[in-house]
Enzyme design. Structure first.
Site, short mmCIF file in Angstrom:
data_model
loop_
_atom_site.label_atom_id
_atom_site.label_comp_id
_atom_site.label_asym_id
_atom_site.label_seq_id
_atom_site.Cartn_x
_atom_site.Cartn_y
_atom_site.Cartn_z
N THR A 14 42.92 35.92 43.08
CA THR A 14 41.67 36.10 42.34
C THR A 14 40.82 34.83 42.32
O THR A 14 39.59 34.90 42.37
CB THR A 14 42.00 36.51 40.88
OG1 THR A 14 42.60 37.79 40.92
CG2 THR A 14 40.76 36.58 40.01
N ASP A 57 45.47 38.89 48.80
CA ASP A 57 45.94 39.27 47.48
C ASP A 57 47.45 39.01 47.52
O ASP A 57 48.12 39.35 48.50
CB ASP A 57 45.65 40.75 47.24
CG ASP A 57 46.00 41.17 45.83
OD1 ASP A 57 45.07 41.53 45.10
OD2 ASP A 57 47.20 41.16 45.48
N SER A 58 48.00 38.42 46.46
CA SER A 58 49.40 38.01 46.56
C SER A 58 50.36 39.18 46.65
O SER A 58 51.53 39.01 47.02
CB SER A 58 49.78 37.09 45.40
OG SER A 58 49.90 37.80 44.20
N THR A 89 48.12 35.50 41.08
CA THR A 89 49.08 35.44 39.97
C THR A 89 50.16 36.52 40.08
O THR A 89 51.26 36.33 39.57
CB THR A 89 48.35 35.62 38.62
OG1 THR A 89 47.60 36.83 38.65
CG2 THR A 89 47.45 34.45 38.32
N ASP A 90 49.84 37.64 40.74
CA ASP A 90 50.76 38.79 40.68
C ASP A 90 52.16 38.48 41.20
O ASP A 90 53.14 38.96 40.64
CB ASP A 90 50.16 39.98 41.44
CG ASP A 90 48.96 40.59 40.71
OD1 ASP A 90 48.78 40.26 39.52
OD2 ASP A 90 48.22 41.37 41.33
N THR A 159 57.48 33.75 34.62
CA THR A 159 57.19 35.14 34.95
C THR A 159 55.79 35.46 34.43
O THR A 159 55.35 34.88 33.44
CB THR A 159 58.28 36.08 34.35
OG1 THR A 159 58.08 37.38 34.84
CG2 THR A 159 58.28 36.11 32.84
N1 ASP Z 1 45.85 40.58 42.49
C1 ASP Z 1 45.66 39.16 42.38
C2 ASP Z 1 46.71 38.47 43.21
O1 ASP Z 1 47.81 38.34 42.81
C3 ASP Z 1 45.72 38.73 40.96
C4 ASP Z 1 45.46 37.27 40.74
O2 ASP Z 1 45.23 36.49 41.61
O3 ASP Z 1 45.48 36.88 39.59
O4 ASP Z 1 46.42 38.05 44.27
#
Ligand code: ASP
Length: 330
Positions: A14, A57-58, A89-90, A159
């Site tokens: 993100t 996207d992760s 973050t995912d 986590t």
């Molecule tokens: N969907 C995004 C990811 O993990 C969420 C994020 O970056 O916070 O790439």
């Protein structure tokens, strides 16, 4: 005094995304390489160079990306004082755990960070996170860590706990290593390498995670084994308890076929203690291994890593019970 040298490694998420239409989905943006202009003032503190490893996207990251990241860090280890990995973050906790096993004896900081809102937005948390992750990467914390909101967490202990909050990560079984508000406040002694740095490799992807629920059929475990799983993390109840009816036998059938079964817990806080109840004692007697205080992410990636090392089942079990990178010990 010369500035410390940091390498920013961009993987996506993100932080560097843009919204295609309003309120359209967030997708990796073409300008992800241009996050540096948003933290320009940082260069008064540190010397930054950047590299784009990928822009995903992760949820699309794979074990080969973990290995790619680790390989890059290993190749540049002598050129920089620290590394900042920009990451969605995912799955950040999975990557952080995996990196902690791959970068054995890590002598320098590797800090993963990301954001809940893209860096180009006014109300972004990305600038705060990038700035503090960079400061963390100049500190004497030679570990794989995650910076989020106002805390530096051990990577294989954290986590993602919130979809919404800027405090998106928690480290339930270990205090944060550092907290930064108006002041920098160390909270917990970091790990130190006990041997020379070695880049490790190899993850087995034939693994599965099985979340127990009341009434869950032990046949689910049989099906995973029949479909080729070499390791299963059973996310059990409370202190690692499993239902007595059928489950210990299913675990026994799996382990008899050489499949490694790890028991973790649905609780966020606290450790698995096999033998505390009859069900978990029977699971252990049938060959299940305990995740102890490990997060699901740390136990799964540890299992994938050890299965990828070509160990005998006995050697794997012995290694699984050992602390590899602070995932078990303080
Ligand atoms: N969907 C995004 C990811 O993990 C969420 C994020 O970056 O916070 O790439």
């Amino acid at each position: 005094m010369s500035h410390k040298r940091l390498l920013f490694l961009h993987t996506g998420g993100t932080l560097g995304m843009t919204s295609r239409g309003d309120p359209g989905p967030l997708a990796p943006s073409a300008y992800a390489e241009d996050v540096l202009p948003f933290v320009r003032g940082l260069e008064e503190l540190v010397h930054i160079e950047g590299e784009v490893l990928c822009n995903l996207d992760s949820s699309d990251l794979l074990p080969r990306h973990w290995e790619g990241l680790a390989g890059l860090i290993a190749a540049r280890l002598d050129d920089y004082d620290g590394f900042v990995v920009l990451h969605g973050t995912d799955t950040m906790a999975y990557t952080a755990s995996a990196l902690s096993y791959l970068l054995d004896g890590l002598p320098k900081p590797v800090v993963l960070t990301g954001a809940q809102r893209p860096i180009a937005e006014l109300r972004t948390d990305a600038r705060n996170n990038l700035i503090h992750a960079s400061i963390s990467a100049t500190m004497d914390v030679p570990e794989v860590t995650v910076w989020f909101n106002d805390e530096l967490l051990r990577g294989n202990r954290c986590t993602k706990v919130s979809v919404q909050s800027y405090a998106a990560f928690a480290s339930p079984n270990l205090p944060p290593l550092v907290r930064m508000g108006a002041d920098v406040m160390p909270q917990h002694t970091p790990r130190r390498p006990t041997g020379p740095f070695r880049l490790r490799a190899g993850f087995c992807e034939d693994v599965a995670v099985l979340w127990l629920f009341p009434g869950a059929s032990p046949r689910l475990l049989d099906l995973m084994v029949e479909s080729g799983a070499r390791g299963v993390v059973l996310v059990a109840f409370g202190a690692g308890n499993v239902p007595l009816r059928g489950w210990p036998e299913a675990i026994g059938r799996a382990t008899a076929r050489g499949v490694q079964v790890v028991v973790n817990t649905q609780c966020v806080d606290g450790a698995v203690e096999l033998g505390r109840y009859e069900g978990s004692a029977a699971a252990e007697a049938n060959g299940a291994m305990s995740a102890g205080p490990m997060t699901i992410e740390a136990s799964l990636t540890k299992l994938m890593f050890l299965l990828g090392q070509g160990l005998s089942p006995e050697a794997l079990r012995a290694r699984f019970a050992e602390d590899l990178a602070g995932e078990l010990l303080p």
